[in-house]
Write a protein that holds these residues in place. Structure first.
Motif, PDB file in Angstrom:
ATOM      1  N   GLN A 485      45.006  76.969  36.543  1.00 36.37           N
ATOM      2  CA  GLN A 485      44.931  77.633  34.957  1.00 36.37           C
ATOM      3  C   GLN A 485      46.442  77.548  34.539  1.00 36.37           C
ATOM      4  O   GLN A 485      47.596  77.925  35.241  1.00 36.37           O
ATOM      5  CB  GLN A 485      44.164  78.982  34.948  1.00 36.37           C
ATOM      6  CG  GLN A 485      43.728  79.313  33.522  1.00 36.37           C
ATOM      7  CD  GLN A 485      44.947  79.849  32.688  1.00 36.37           C
ATOM      8  OE1 GLN A 485      45.889  80.367  32.979  1.00 36.37           O
ATOM      9  NE2 GLN A 485      44.720  79.216  31.660  1.00 36.37           N
ATOM     10  N   HIS A 486      46.426  77.095  33.338  1.00 35.62           N
ATOM     11  CA  HIS A 486      47.799  76.772  32.521  1.00 35.62           C
ATOM     12  C   HIS A 486      48.670  77.984  32.708  1.00 35.62           C
ATOM     13  O   HIS A 486      49.973  78.041  33.139  1.00 35.62           O
ATOM     14  CB  HIS A 486      47.475  76.459  31.333  1.00 35.62           C
ATOM     15  CG  HIS A 486      48.552  75.947  30.599  1.00 35.62           C
ATOM     16  ND1 HIS A 486      48.987  74.524  30.375  1.00 35.62           N
ATOM     17  CD2 HIS A 486      49.549  76.561  29.813  1.00 35.62           C
ATOM     18  CE1 HIS A 486      50.090  74.430  29.496  1.00 35.62           C
ATOM     19  NE2 HIS A 486      50.464  75.755  29.271  1.00 35.62           N
ATOM     20  N   HIS A 487      48.270  79.197  32.252  1.00 36.96           N
ATOM     21  CA  HIS A 487      49.236  80.479  32.225  1.00 36.96           C
ATOM     22  C   HIS A 487      49.391  80.896  33.523  1.00 36.96           C
ATOM     23  O   HIS A 487      50.267  81.556  33.672  1.00 36.96           O
ATOM     24  CB  HIS A 487      48.321  81.222  31.226  1.00 36.96           C
ATOM     25  CG  HIS A 487      48.428  80.578  29.664  1.00 36.96           C
ATOM     26  ND1 HIS A 487      47.325  80.289  29.182  1.00 36.96           N
ATOM     27  CD2 HIS A 487      49.492  80.252  28.935  1.00 36.96           C
ATOM     28  CE1 HIS A 487      47.643  79.498  28.091  1.00 36.96           C
ATOM     29  NE2 HIS A 487      48.595  79.481  28.060  1.00 36.96           N
ATOM     30  N   ALA A 489      49.794  79.123  36.228  1.00 35.46           N
ATOM     31  CA  ALA A 489      50.827  78.446  36.655  1.00 35.46           C
ATOM     32  C   ALA A 489      52.287  78.966  35.868  1.00 35.46           C
ATOM     33  O   ALA A 489      53.261  78.678  36.563  1.00 35.46           O
ATOM     34  CB  ALA A 489      50.642  77.074  36.549  1.00 35.46           C
ATOM     35  N   HIS A 490      52.197  79.158  34.849  1.00 36.02           N
ATOM     36  CA  HIS A 490      53.309  79.671  34.169  1.00 36.02           C
ATOM     37  C   HIS A 490      53.966  80.748  34.659  1.00 36.02           C
ATOM     38  O   HIS A 490      55.267  80.761  35.137  1.00 36.02           O
ATOM     39  CB  HIS A 490      53.140  80.048  32.755  1.00 36.02           C
ATOM     40  CG  HIS A 490      53.310  78.905  31.842  1.00 36.02           C
ATOM     41  ND1 HIS A 490      54.407  78.303  31.444  1.00 36.02           N
ATOM     42  CD2 HIS A 490      52.564  78.467  30.754  1.00 36.02           C
ATOM     43  CE1 HIS A 490      54.554  77.174  30.593  1.00 36.02           C
ATOM     44  NE2 HIS A 490      53.311  77.362  30.018  1.00 36.02           N
ATOM     45  N   VAL A 491      53.095  81.844  35.050  1.00 35.48           N
ATOM     46  CA  VAL A 491      53.444  82.799  35.831  1.00 35.48           C
ATOM     47  C   VAL A 491      54.116  82.422  37.252  1.00 35.48           C
ATOM     48  O   VAL A 491      55.004  83.141  37.908  1.00 35.48           O
ATOM     49  CB  VAL A 491      52.349  83.935  35.481  1.00 35.48           C
ATOM     50  CG1 VAL A 491      52.940  85.275  36.474  1.00 35.48           C
ATOM     51  CG2 VAL A 491      52.154  84.354  34.357  1.00 35.48           C
ATOM     52  N   TRP A 509      52.942  84.076  27.482  1.00 38.74           N
ATOM     53  CA  TRP A 509      52.704  83.842  25.973  1.00 38.74           C
ATOM     54  C   TRP A 509      53.360  82.716  25.737  1.00 38.74           C
ATOM     55  O   TRP A 509      54.480  82.139  26.188  1.00 38.74           O
ATOM     56  CB  TRP A 509      53.571  85.054  25.081  1.00 38.74           C
ATOM     57  CG  TRP A 509      53.076  86.448  25.563  1.00 38.74           C
ATOM     58  CD1 TRP A 509      52.052  86.644  26.277  1.00 38.74           C
ATOM     59  CD2 TRP A 509      53.882  87.565  24.971  1.00 38.74           C
ATOM     60  NE1 TRP A 509      51.914  88.188  26.076  1.00 38.74           N
ATOM     61  CE2 TRP A 509      53.128  88.727  25.164  1.00 38.74           C
ATOM     62  CE3 TRP A 509      54.760  87.920  24.042  1.00 38.74           C
ATOM     63  CZ2 TRP A 509      53.210  89.925  24.918  1.00 38.74           C
ATOM     64  CZ3 TRP A 509      55.104  88.915  23.679  1.00 38.74           C
ATOM     65  CH2 TRP A 509      54.254  90.242  24.075  1.00 38.74           C
ATOM     66  N   ASP A 510      52.515  81.770  25.202  1.00 40.92           N
ATOM     67  CA  ASP A 510      52.778  80.304  25.181  1.00 40.92           C
ATOM     68  C   ASP A 510      51.700  79.607  23.944  1.00 40.92           C
ATOM     69  O   ASP A 510      51.157  80.332  23.062  1.00 40.92           O
ATOM     70  CB  ASP A 510      51.925  79.885  26.361  1.00 40.92           C
ATOM     71  CG  ASP A 510      52.459  78.417  26.875  1.00 40.92           C
ATOM     72  OD1 ASP A 510      53.301  78.156  26.455  1.00 40.92           O
ATOM     73  OD2 ASP A 510      51.618  77.912  27.588  1.00 40.92           O
ATOM     74  N   GLY A 511      52.106  78.503  23.795  1.00 37.06           N
ATOM     75  CA  GLY A 511      51.367  77.624  22.681  1.00 37.06           C
ATOM     76  C   GLY A 511      49.788  77.600  22.751  1.00 37.06           C
ATOM     77  O   GLY A 511      49.026  78.284  22.443  1.00 37.06           O
ATOM     78  N   SER A 512      49.444  76.758  23.899  1.00 37.76           N
ATOM     79  CA  SER A 512      48.322  76.683  24.116  1.00 37.76           C
ATOM     80  C   SER A 512      47.762  76.372  25.775  1.00 37.76           C
ATOM     81  O   SER A 512      48.723  75.466  26.042  1.00 37.76           O
ATOM     82  CB  SER A 512      47.264  75.905  23.227  1.00 37.76           C
ATOM     83  OG  SER A 512      47.714  74.513  23.232  1.00 37.76           O
ATOM     84  N   GLY A 513      46.774  76.532  26.032  1.00 38.32           N
ATOM     85  CA  GLY A 513      46.258  76.097  27.379  1.00 38.32           C
ATOM     86  C   GLY A 513      44.966  76.585  27.652  1.00 38.32           C
ATOM     87  O   GLY A 513      44.271  77.309  27.127  1.00 38.32           O
ATOM     88  N   ASN A 735      59.111  77.225  29.330  1.00 41.89           N
ATOM     89  CA  ASN A 735      58.005  76.276  28.761  1.00 41.89           C
ATOM     90  C   ASN A 735      57.170  75.466  29.451  1.00 41.89           C
ATOM     91  O   ASN A 735      57.466  75.619  30.768  1.00 41.89           O
ATOM     92  CB  ASN A 735      58.723  75.512  27.485  1.00 41.89           C
ATOM     93  CG  ASN A 735      59.766  74.613  27.899  1.00 41.89           C
ATOM     94  OD1 ASN A 735      59.620  73.919  29.030  1.00 41.89           O
ATOM     95  ND2 ASN A 735      60.897  74.556  27.259  1.00 41.89           N
ATOM     96  N   ASP A 736      56.765  74.436  29.186  1.00 40.38           N
ATOM     97  CA  ASP A 736      55.787  73.636  29.997  1.00 40.38           C
ATOM     98  C   ASP A 736      56.561  72.757  31.091  1.00 40.38           C
ATOM     99  O   ASP A 736      56.014  72.222  31.724  1.00 40.38           O
ATOM    100  CB  ASP A 736      54.851  72.768  29.228  1.00 40.38           C
ATOM    101  CG  ASP A 736      53.803  73.554  28.686  1.00 40.38           C
ATOM    102  OD1 ASP A 736      53.631  74.660  28.871  1.00 40.38           O
ATOM    103  OD2 ASP A 736      52.727  73.001  27.974  1.00 40.38           O
ATOM    104  N   GLY A 737      57.969  72.751  30.661  1.00 34.54           N
ATOM    105  CA  GLY A 737      58.765  72.080  31.633  1.00 34.54           C
ATOM    106  C   GLY A 737      58.795  72.537  33.059  1.00 34.54           C
ATOM    107  O   GLY A 737      59.396  71.959  33.989  1.00 34.54           O
TER     108      GLY A 737
HETATM  109 ZN   LIG Z   1      52.446  76.229  28.306  1.00 39.71          ZN
END
Ligand SMILES: [Zn+2]
Ligand SMILES: [Zn+2]
Ligand SMILES: [Zn+2]
Length: 753
Positions: A485-487, A489-491, A509-513, A735-737
């Motif tokens: 899941q996108h977020h 993975a961010h965490v 807190w992000d654009g979209s996923g 960010n997504d980087g």
């Molecule tokens: Zn993202």
């Protein structure tokens, strides 16, 4: 007499490490040898025990400044008969397991900078001067171990004078792989878009400076790819570059001749100066002073991205030009960086007036990195030249995994033991060229490190180009694919950096996923432990009017928000934004329960509020409206708007009362900077409320919204004051980087324990 075998791992190749070892061993009267092995540098030393002890004691601290030692393993060996050679450097070994030892590219050192301005020296004004302490590395290395025949310098045999330096233990070019001089190295020429050379060498430099002075757009073959340069003071020239590059508003970075020349343009403190002059030499975002460069360089932006000349070619050009130049990636908007002369002439032909070219091939495209030196810790916004592919230590061993990242600001990753290698920033994957580059980069990383991946990881979004590549590779390589899941993975990226097992409260807190419930996530609070997560809070969902189009149009996000708040009537507030027919179509579609996805995205809430406050026309790049909202804030604090959260899990944060209060402020004619400040304060209060509700001591801030300095600083301070430990991305972008790192962390541990 005693003898020791020593293996030194880390960034120890390409930084003058073996010559350093030779000097150190010789100074202690030790004999033996050193060579580059595939897993680092190997050493054997022999001599009196106290001399060996002194050698080992001094080694870490005296190592070359660009080295980063990850480990030193010392094993006793049987003493050998004394040789006659003292301490020697042996040819590299090419077999055995390869560990990450590829250095990043290094900015021009002081010694080389002095040399190119010395009229008596043989490298006077030579634009490809380098030594063990500076020059290209990652951009020229084709395979390991790092030796000239395996770099793009392979076709430039050393002249006798360079050969002498290369072999002289007392010389700073001793065993420096990319060294060159006017007699044996790459050379420079300049052409128009037709590719026909009009001048060479020094005359080409002179012509390039003249082109800049005439307001022309210069395409320059830099260290990791082409760059587009134009006089930053010349508004017409900058505007022409924007039009031709199809980049209407996104800020450009500038390169300035020196720190002294930078002072009138921006605030520089000690931290900023240290980053500007570091070997990584990134673009540094600094508070901007009015004037100095054309407004069109970074329209309506209180920051200016600046860098210093980091290659000798830049130094010579900037010294001669004597003023700041816009220095931006040599590509069309959204496409990968050009690295090849012929390709650049084709793709940049419609943009540039002149091409300053050379014949040192670039093995892989590496863009400039971007960093903002905030109070707490620097925030990397783009991780590329100077940082990639330096290993990120993980503090634990992961199953060897390849991660494909997300869709925007893509990077890919590879885990090797207890390290993660993240590729340089590859950009958005919306074009075929970008998707091709991504595949090439994955294959390149795996080959370069001779990795044997056992798992693949990608995002849960079914339509990302990176997901499709992961599916293809999973089939070809016959590997299990982990979809994260996108977020989460961010965490996890932040957990990986800080070695956290959890439980942590991750504010993603992000654009979209892609959310597993079929909605678009992005304003999530995830309680994460090990490789699992639970969604404990999120923003109240609202429709994205027009679907995908709402990602790029803040006013559509606002229309969705208004509709969710009060139906068609509430949408009257959006009357001026769209042709009547468009607004009616969109609201009718929403009224019928329409085809549009709903989202809990914080980025879209930012967009919606920005549009309500009149920043809706900002939509030429992702996050533009949200940035405008951040920059609109006034100094000091303001009272938060109400953002109540529901008592049951997941606690839904209802932006309804926020919207009502905001619109009441607008009706009263309250100033925009006050409203923007109140909005930011509202989100900080929400962060604290969720943290208290969940009661987890460790809080992670992750996702694109945490590029927002005001938001991040305020939340960090409030949480810390309330006794929470706050963790942020430091070595990778928020960010997504940074997604690939989180994917590696989750997939590389999954199924264990
Ligand atoms: Zn993202
Ligand atoms: Zn140097
Ligand atoms: Zn030479």
């Amino acid at each position: 007499m005693e003898r020791r075998q020593i293996t030194i791992t880390g960034v120890v190749q390409g930084v003058g490490f073996r010559p350093f070892l030779q000097r150190l061993a010789t100074s202690h009267g030790l004999s033996g040898w050193t060579q580059n092995g595939p897993d680092g540098v190997w050493v054997e030393i022999q001599g009196p025990p106290e001399a060996i002890a002194a050698f080992l004691h001094e080694l870490p601290a005296a190592a070359p400044p660009q080295a980063a030692i990850a480990g030193i393993i010392v094993t006793p060996q049987p003493v050998e008969p004394p040789g006659v050679d003292g301490f020697v450097i042996l040819p590299s070994r090419t077999s055995g397991p390869i560990q990450p030892v590829i250095p990043a590219d290094l900015a021009l050192c002081d010694d080389c900078a002095a040399e190119i301005t010395d009229p008596g020296g043989r490298r006077f004004r030579y634009p490809f001067t380098n030594c063990t302490q500076c020059g290209p590395r990652y951009t020229i290395i084709a395979s390991l171990p790092y030796d000239r025949p395996r770099t793009s310098m392979a076709d430039f045999p050393l002249c006798p004078a360079c050969e002498q330096e290369y072999g002289d233990t007392g010389d700073r070019r001793y065993h420096a792989q990319p060294i060159a001089c006017p007699a044996c190295g790459p050379h420079l020429w300049i052409t128009g878009p037709d590719g026909r050379p009009t001048a060479e060498g020094e005359a080409a430099l002179t012509a390039a400076v003249a082109a800049l002075q005439a307001g022309e757009i210069l395409a320059l073959k830099g260290l990791g790819g082409f760059q587009l340069l134009v006089d930053a003071r010349d508004d017409a020239a900058v505007t022409r570059l924007r039009a031709r590059k199809r980049r209407p508003a996104k800020p450009f970075a500038v390169m300035v001749p020196s720190l002294a020349a930078l002072a009138p343009l921006a605030d520089i403190d000690a931290a900023a100066a240290a980053w500007l002059t570091a070997v990584s030499a990134p673009i540094v975002l600094l508070p901007r002073h009015p004037g100095g460069v054309a407004d069109s360089v970074a329209p309506d932006n209180p920051y200016l991205g600046v860098m210093l000349p980091y290659a000798p070619l830049h130094r010579l050009l900037l010294d001669a030009f004597g003023a700041p130049v816009v220095c931006t990636s040599g590509n069309l908007s959204e496409e990968p960086l050009c690295t090849d002369n012929a390709d650049a002439l084709v793709r940049l032909g419609p943009i540039a007036d002149r091409f300053l070219l050379h014949d040192r091939p670039i093995v892989r495209p590496v863009d400039d990195s971007v960093l903002r030196p905030d109070e707490a810790s620097p925030v990397l916004l783009r991780r590329a030249r100077g940082f990639a592919p330096l290993p990120i230590p993980l503090g634990r061993h992961l199953v060897s995994t390849v991660a494909l990242g997300g869709h925007l600001k893509n990077t890919v990753g590879l885990s090797l033991g207890n390290q993660a290698i993240l590729s340089q920033h590859l950009g958005d994957l919306g074009t075929l060229a970008a998707a091709t580059l991504q595949r090439r980069t994955v294959e390149d990383l795996v080959a370069l490190y001779a990795a044997k991946p056992e798992r693949l990881a990608c995002d849960q979004h079914p339509d990302y180009a990176s997901t499709r590549l992961a599916e293809t590779l999973a089939e070809v390589w016959e590997l299990p694919l982990h979809r994260l899941q996108h977020h989460h993975a961010h965490v996890a990226a932040v957990m990986a950096e800080h070695g956290l097992d959890g439980p942590v409260l991750g504010l993603a807190w992000d654009g979209s996923g892609h959310g597993p419930d079929g909605t678009v996530w992005g304003g999530e609070a995830l309680l994460c432990e090990g490789t699992a997560y639970r969604r404990v809070s999120h923003l109240r969902p609202f429709p994205l009017a027009g679907g995908e189009a709402a990602m790029r149009d803040p006013r559509r996000a606002a229309l969705g928000l208004l509709f969710a708040a009060g139906g068609t009537t509430a949408c009257q507030a959006a009357a001026d934004w769209f042709p009547p027919q468009t607004r009616q179509t969109l609201t009718a579609a929403m009224a019928s329960g329409g085809p549009f996805p709903v989202t809990s995205s914080m980025g879209r809430l930012f967009d919606a509020v920005a549009a309500l406050l009149g920043f809706g026309a900002c939509r030429s790049f992702e996050g533009e409206a949200a940035m405008a909202l951040e920059f609109a804030c006034r100094d000091g604090q303001a009272a938060p708007y109400p953002l109540p959260i529901s008592p049951t899990e997941p606690a839904v944060a209802d932006w309804g009362p926020l919207l009502t209060a905001l619109q009441a402020d607008m009706a009263r004619g309250e100033p925009r900077d006050y409203l923007a400040s109140r909005f930011h304060e509202t989100l900080a209060a929400y962060a604290l409320a969720v943290a208290r509700l969940v009661g987890c001591g460790d809080v992670v801030l992750a996702g694109g919204c945490f590029q927002n300095r005001r938001l991040t600083t305020r939340i960090g301070a409030m949480l810390a004051e309330a006794g929470f430990r706050v963790y942020r991305a430091q070595r990778v972008p928020p960010n997504d980087g940074g997604l690939a790192l989180g994917q590696l962390w989750l997939a590389g541990q999954a199924g264990e324990a």
